[in-house]
Design a protein around this motif. Structure first.
Motif, short mmCIF file in Angstrom:
data_model
loop_
_atom_site.label_atom_id
_atom_site.label_comp_id
_atom_site.label_asym_id
_atom_site.label_seq_id
_atom_site.Cartn_x
_atom_site.Cartn_y
_atom_site.Cartn_z
N LEU A 129 5.94 4.08 10.37
CA LEU A 129 6.86 2.74 10.12
C LEU A 129 6.60 1.66 11.14
N GLN A 130 5.39 1.19 12.06
CA GLN A 130 5.82 0.76 12.87
C GLN A 130 4.70 0.14 12.25
N MET A 131 3.13 0.47 12.12
CA MET A 131 2.66 0.04 10.96
C MET A 131 2.72 -0.50 10.27
N GLY A 132 3.23 -0.38 9.34
CA GLY A 132 3.47 -0.91 8.47
C GLY A 132 4.13 -2.43 9.10
N LYS A 133 5.01 -2.42 9.98
CA LYS A 133 5.41 -3.71 10.33
C LYS A 133 4.53 -4.82 10.85
N ASP A 134 3.60 -3.39 11.61
CA ASP A 134 2.40 -4.62 11.97
C ASP A 134 2.06 -5.48 11.15
N ALA A 184 -4.09 -2.97 12.39
CA ALA A 184 -2.82 -2.10 12.41
C ALA A 184 -3.08 -1.02 12.41
N ALA A 185 -3.83 -0.10 11.76
CA ALA A 185 -4.38 1.64 12.33
C ALA A 185 -4.15 1.02 13.71
N ASP A 186 -5.16 0.39 14.53
CA ASP A 186 -5.46 0.75 16.00
C ASP A 186 -4.07 1.42 16.38
N ARG A 187 -3.87 -0.83 16.19
CA ARG A 187 -2.41 -0.38 17.05
C ARG A 187 -1.40 1.02 17.09
N SER A 188 -1.22 1.28 16.07
CA SER A 188 -0.35 2.42 15.66
C SER A 188 -0.89 3.53 15.96
N VAL A 189 -2.19 4.16 16.89
CA VAL A 189 -2.72 4.65 17.73
C VAL A 189 -1.99 4.79 18.72
N LEU A 216 0.69 -0.98 -0.06
CA LEU A 216 -0.66 0.14 -0.50
C LEU A 216 0.85 1.22 0.23
N LYS A 217 1.08 2.12 -0.91
CA LYS A 217 1.64 3.67 -0.88
C LYS A 217 0.92 4.29 0.13
N LEU A 218 1.36 4.76 0.86
CA LEU A 218 0.60 5.72 2.12
C LEU A 218 2.14 7.07 1.55
N ALA A 219 1.24 8.32 1.46
CA ALA A 219 1.78 9.97 1.72
C ALA A 219 1.27 10.81 2.61
N HIS A 220 2.49 11.50 2.84
CA HIS A 220 2.12 12.96 4.06
C HIS A 220 2.33 13.97 3.71
N GLY A 221 2.52 14.27 4.67
CA GLY A 221 3.37 15.89 4.29
C GLY A 221 4.16 16.12 5.57
N SER A 278 -0.85 -10.09 8.98
CA SER A 278 -0.97 -10.78 7.51
C SER A 278 -0.45 -11.70 6.61
N GLY A 279 1.06 -11.97 7.86
CA GLY A 279 2.04 -13.12 7.26
C GLY A 279 2.47 -13.08 5.70
N GLY A 280 2.87 -11.96 6.09
CA GLY A 280 3.82 -11.50 4.98
C GLY A 280 3.00 -11.03 3.77
N LYS A 281 1.47 -10.98 3.60
CA LYS A 281 0.66 -10.81 2.28
C LYS A 281 1.24 -9.18 2.65
N MET A 282 0.80 -8.15 2.86
CA MET A 282 0.34 -7.07 2.94
C MET A 282 1.04 -6.39 3.71
N ASP A 283 2.31 -4.79 3.36
CA ASP A 283 3.18 -4.40 3.98
C ASP A 283 2.29 -2.67 2.99
N ILE A 284 3.28 -1.29 3.92
CA ILE A 284 2.99 -0.60 3.40
C ILE A 284 4.25 0.26 2.42
N LYS A 285 4.62 1.04 1.83
CA LYS A 285 5.13 2.05 1.45
C LYS A 285 5.36 3.02 1.50
N ILE A 286 6.15 4.21 2.83
CA ILE A 286 5.56 5.45 3.11
C ILE A 286 6.54 6.98 2.17
N TYR A 287 5.97 7.70 1.55
CA TYR A 287 5.86 8.86 1.22
C TYR A 287 6.23 10.27 1.86
N PRO A 288 7.20 10.63 2.47
CA PRO A 288 7.05 11.32 3.75
C PRO A 288 7.62 12.96 2.93
#
Length: 326
Positions: A46-51, A260-265, A29-34, A56-66
């Protein structure tokens, strides 16, 4: 009959294989922020992506564009709307342009304290507001703590609303923020976050308003040497996913992402508390004068904003519900 049974078993096997392939297909998943990479929200993401990868057992991850690599907050929301970006983090103040009821969270002096804001955001009202933008292809996943916003200025401190008279104050592209500054006597000037440092330097605006970590990490303290902690709004950030992506995920994948989002909060709130203290200490060392003005005159002067909502029965009801939440 045997031929039909064989065909049926073959079709079932093929459908099962297709279904398994859909579930096991790896998704990035592509995630961008300012924000800067040292910001608590970026660290929590970053931790949300690891979580997410773990859940997901390696089926999903996140690439971040800050750092606004893919555009301003508004531009990132527009990229979500057309499906060119999957996720972004924006201030609720910007989100209100796409989810009008969210503007209630930007009202000045709405919350009694931080815990009050958490109770509202984590409860039924907050969860309901997260879905307000779905008709515009935007779904909120969670809120991040963005502390309290206060005024910082170049030429003189803000000790009372009268000190804002004639000052050009940068605000987000938010009608609520503009009304708030206007009601206090200032002149609201919408400018994108990425252009603000130069605008302060060149005198396009006389000041701005934001939380301590943003003031520090943006290096705006190099230009503005007065920070008045009136804490006029407790305006959260919101993590948003485009419905183009959300609707393409199966139920299991949606559950993984939400978890993963709830954990990140929880993680971000701890990081934020530490970063607020660090930011205030750091800007003081850089020669910024921290002012603690009496908040009561500010709160009284913005009451006119609340009066404008009396005709809007639904919004006024939400306001009262928030204020009565313990």
């Amino acid at each position: 009959m045997k031929i039909y049974l064989k065909l049926s078993f073959t079709i079932i096997a093929l459908l099962s294989l297709i279904s398994c392939n859909q579930i096991s297909e790896h998704k990035t998943l592509k995630l961008a922020h300012g924000l800067d990479v040292s910001h608590s929200v970026h660290k929590a993401m970053l931790q949300m992506g690891k979580d997410l990868e773990e859940i997901s057992g390696g089926k999903m991850d996140i690439k971040i564009y800050p750092n606004q690599q893919l555009g301003s907050e508004r531009e990132c929301l527009e990229l979500l709307q057309i499906g060119s970006l999957d996720m972004t983090k924006v201030s609720v103040g910007v989100m209100e342009n796409f989810a009008p009821k969210m503007k209630v969270l930007g009202l000045p002096f709405l919350f009694k304290n931080k815990q009050h804001s958490f109770n509202v955001l984590d409860g039924p009202i907050g969860k309901s507001l997260l879905n307000e933008g779905t008709q515009f292809w935007l779904k909120g996943l969670c809120y991040y703590d963005a502390g309290s916003r206060s005024f910082y200025t170049k030429e003189r401190p803000v000790n009372s609303p009268e000190d804002l008279e004639g000052m050009k104050i940068r605000v987000m592209e938010s009608v609520t923020a503009m009304n708030m500054v206007r009601s206090l006597g200032g002149s609201p000037t919408p400018i994108s976050w990425g252009e603000l440092y130069t605008s302060l330097q060149q005198g396009v605006v006389d000041g701005a308003e934001n939380n301590p970590p943003s003031f520090y990490l943006s290096k705006h303290y190099e230009v503005c040497k007065f920070y008045s902690l009136d804490e006029h709004t407790v305006l959260p950030d919101v993590l948003v996913v485009g419905t183009h992506l959300w609707n393409s995920l199966n139920k299991q994948e949606q559950k993984w992402l939400q978890e993963a989002a709830d954990r990140s909060v929880k993680n971000q709130r701890k990081l934020w508390a530490a970063s607020e203290k660090e930011a205030l200490e750091a800007v003081q060392k850089e020669g910024v004068e921290i002012i603690y003005p009496d908040k009561e005159p500010f709160a009284k002067q913005v009451q006119s904003i609340y009066d404008t909502y009396k005709e809007d029965k639904e919004m006024y009801s939400i306001i009262q519900e928030i204020r009565n939440t313990k």
